[in-house]
Scaffold this active site. Structure first.
Site, short mmCIF file in Angstrom:
data_model
loop_
_atom_site.label_atom_id
_atom_site.label_comp_id
_atom_site.label_asym_id
_atom_site.label_seq_id
_atom_site.Cartn_x
_atom_site.Cartn_y
_atom_site.Cartn_z
N SER A 3 0.83 -1.20 0.00
CA SER A 3 0.00 0.00 0.00
C SER A 3 0.86 1.25 0.00
O SER A 3 2.02 1.24 0.43
CB SER A 3 -0.90 -0.01 1.24
OG SER A 3 -1.44 1.26 1.51
N LYS A 4 0.28 2.34 -0.46
CA LYS A 4 0.98 3.63 -0.40
C LYS A 4 1.31 4.02 1.03
O LYS A 4 2.21 4.82 1.28
CB LYS A 4 0.13 4.74 -1.04
CG LYS A 4 0.15 4.72 -2.56
CD LYS A 4 -0.51 5.96 -3.12
CE LYS A 4 -0.36 6.01 -4.64
NZ LYS A 4 -0.91 7.26 -5.22
#
Length: 484
Positions: A256-257
């Site tokens: 994920s970011k």
């Protein structure tokens, strides 16, 4: 390949660039370069709320650092511009009108709440739009417009099934009854990704689309739209699609970011080489050989075949990334390492900008001591700082206890009378005094001396460092450490 290969980089300037984005760009780049093709670089900035100039600049900065060049697009120009979607509004509106005139699209006046209510009432488990507005009468349209409703434009999905030969996964088929009609624009007229991405691919004559697995479910919609664009003479052909495996993080979750490992530019700040990061990212779904992990970008281009990409998810392993980076660092020559380390030394204040002659000479002598010991470029500054710091600013990371001070005093006594200040003479004198004379083990003997002269437990080789530091400064630091 009979048709010249054309691929694209098409990032969205929203947030920090993700390593998954880099991996996708790298595979596109290697594929195009392997086939002697071209790369188009455009920015997909239709998300007005989330797109930022900061992110736009970061992507360009990242691409330049990595050396992922392109042939057409942002800052390069070309025959298919503009290359920012925010500047292509007239193009999208024209295509929307042509699609509407040929009945490939229709106006939809439904609210999300109405669609949800109809789904619940019918007991349908089908997600997405139910086609209510597909065949509205003139009276129904007039009634909706009298309420002040603004329609979205929906694409009319064809009946039957859509099959394509995925470049990574082989034949994939979707029944279109499971692919509802989808919106191409918002009610305010702003175009959506579902419209602009295929139109840009069509007009920019993209032949191969390599993208993430997360976009696979949208491919039937894009293929149906592409068929319409070909029919209208807007597209020359439908591109071939290949869907690259997920990049996974910890706990079997997609990276994920929010995960710190995801931020690509952070690796530059941490002292990774672009060669190291690209080499590691290439391994996330592909390999040059079963028994080989370290290779150059040029070797990747030579060997890259999209059919060799593994469709299974690839796990991002930071320790493996660091090991690959170290291996790439060891392949560099001393002058190259020094050149790459220099910006980090300047940023840390170890040397000035520009570097004065004395510091340049010291750096030339000192780099051979650390070049084989650093794993990242950032590690050079803390290892070399003690050689450059003014004595008034010199500090030690820990204080020495009484026993350690006794060792330092013995070292001082052994070195104070040396006729020649050289690595060999320092080595001989300290070993004779501390190991042979006092019976100390090397770690116990040299550890306190290292802290006294370098300020740290870990430093370049001790005797060579003291020769570079010089007699006066070495003895002064030993003397100071005895009384701190």
């Amino acid at each position: 390949m009979s048709t010249p290969v054309r691929v694209r980089f098409c990032p969205s300037p929203t947030g920090s660039p993700h390593v998954g984005l880099v991996r996708t760009a790298l595979f596109n780049w290697a594929f195009a370069r392997h086939h002697g093709g071209q790369i188009v670089f455009r920015m997909e900035d239709t998300d007005k709320e989330r797109s930022t100039q900061e992110s736009y600049d970061a992507i360009l900065e990242l691409w330049r650092w990595l050396g992922l060049d392109w042939d057409e697009g942002i800052e390069v120009g070309g025959p298919h511009g503009p290359y920012k979607q925010s500047e292509r509004g007239d193009i999208y509106r024209d295509v929307l009108e042509r699609l509407h005139a040929s009945s490939y699209t229709y106006d939809c006046y439904c609210t999300t709440e109405e669609v949800d209510a109809r789904r619940k009432a019918s007991g349908s488990k089908m997600q997405g739009y139910d086609g209510f507005c597909r065949e509205l009468s003139e009276d129904q349209v007039a009634a909706f417009e009298a309420e002040g409703r603004k329609p979205v434009v929906r694409f009319r999905m064809p009946e039957g099934s859509i099959t394509w030969d995925d470049l990574v996964r082989g034949d994939i088929t979707f029944d279109t009854e499971n692919v509802p009609d989808y919106a191409l624009s918002r009610a305010n007229g702003d175009p959506l990704y579902t419209l602009v991405n295929p139109i840009d691919d069509a007009l920019m004559e993209v032949t191969h689309v390599l993208r993430g697995e997360d976009l696979l479910s949208s491919t039937p919609r894009q293929l149906a739209l592409f068929d319409a664009l070909v029919d209208l003479g807007i597209a020359k052909e439908v591109p071939a699609y290949g869907h690259l495996p997920y990049v996974m993080g910890q706990g079997n979750k997609k990276l994920s970011k929010r995960d710190p490992e995801a931020h690509a530019l952070a690796y530059r700040e941490q002292g990774f080489l672009p060669e190291g990061l690209l080499n590691y990212l290439a391994l996330l779904g592909w390999s040059i050989a079963a028994d080989r992990d370290v290779f150059s970008v040029a070797e990747m281009v030579e060997a890259f075949d999209i059919k060799d990409v593994n469709p299974n998810p690839a796990r991002f392993d930071l320790k493996k990334a660091e090991a690959i980076n170290t291996a790439q660092l060891r392949l560099l020559g001393l002058d190259d390492i020094t050149h790459r380390v220099l910006p980090f030394l300047k940023e840390a204040g170890v040397v000035g900008d520009p570097v004065n002659d004395a510091d340049a000479q010291m750096l030339e002598l000192a780099m051979p001591l650390v070049a084989e010991r650093i794993n990242k470029l950032t590690e050079a500054a803390p290892m070399l700082g003690f050689l450059f710091v003014d004595e008034a600013d010199f500090t030690r990371e820990e204080e020495l206890d009484g026993t350690a001070k006794d060792v330092v005093k013995a070292a001082y006594d052994a070195l104070a009378g040396l006729d020649t200040w050289s690595t060999a003479a320092i080595d001989e004198a300290l070993r004779a005094k501390l190991i042979d004379g006092l019976g100390l083990k090397p770690r116990v003997a040299f550890g306190p001396v290292r802290i006294a002269v370098s300020g740290k437990k870990v430093s370049p080789p001790l005797f060579e460092s003291m020769e570079l530091l010089g007699r006066e400064r070495s003895l002064a630091r030993l003397h100071d450490a005895m009384f701190d």
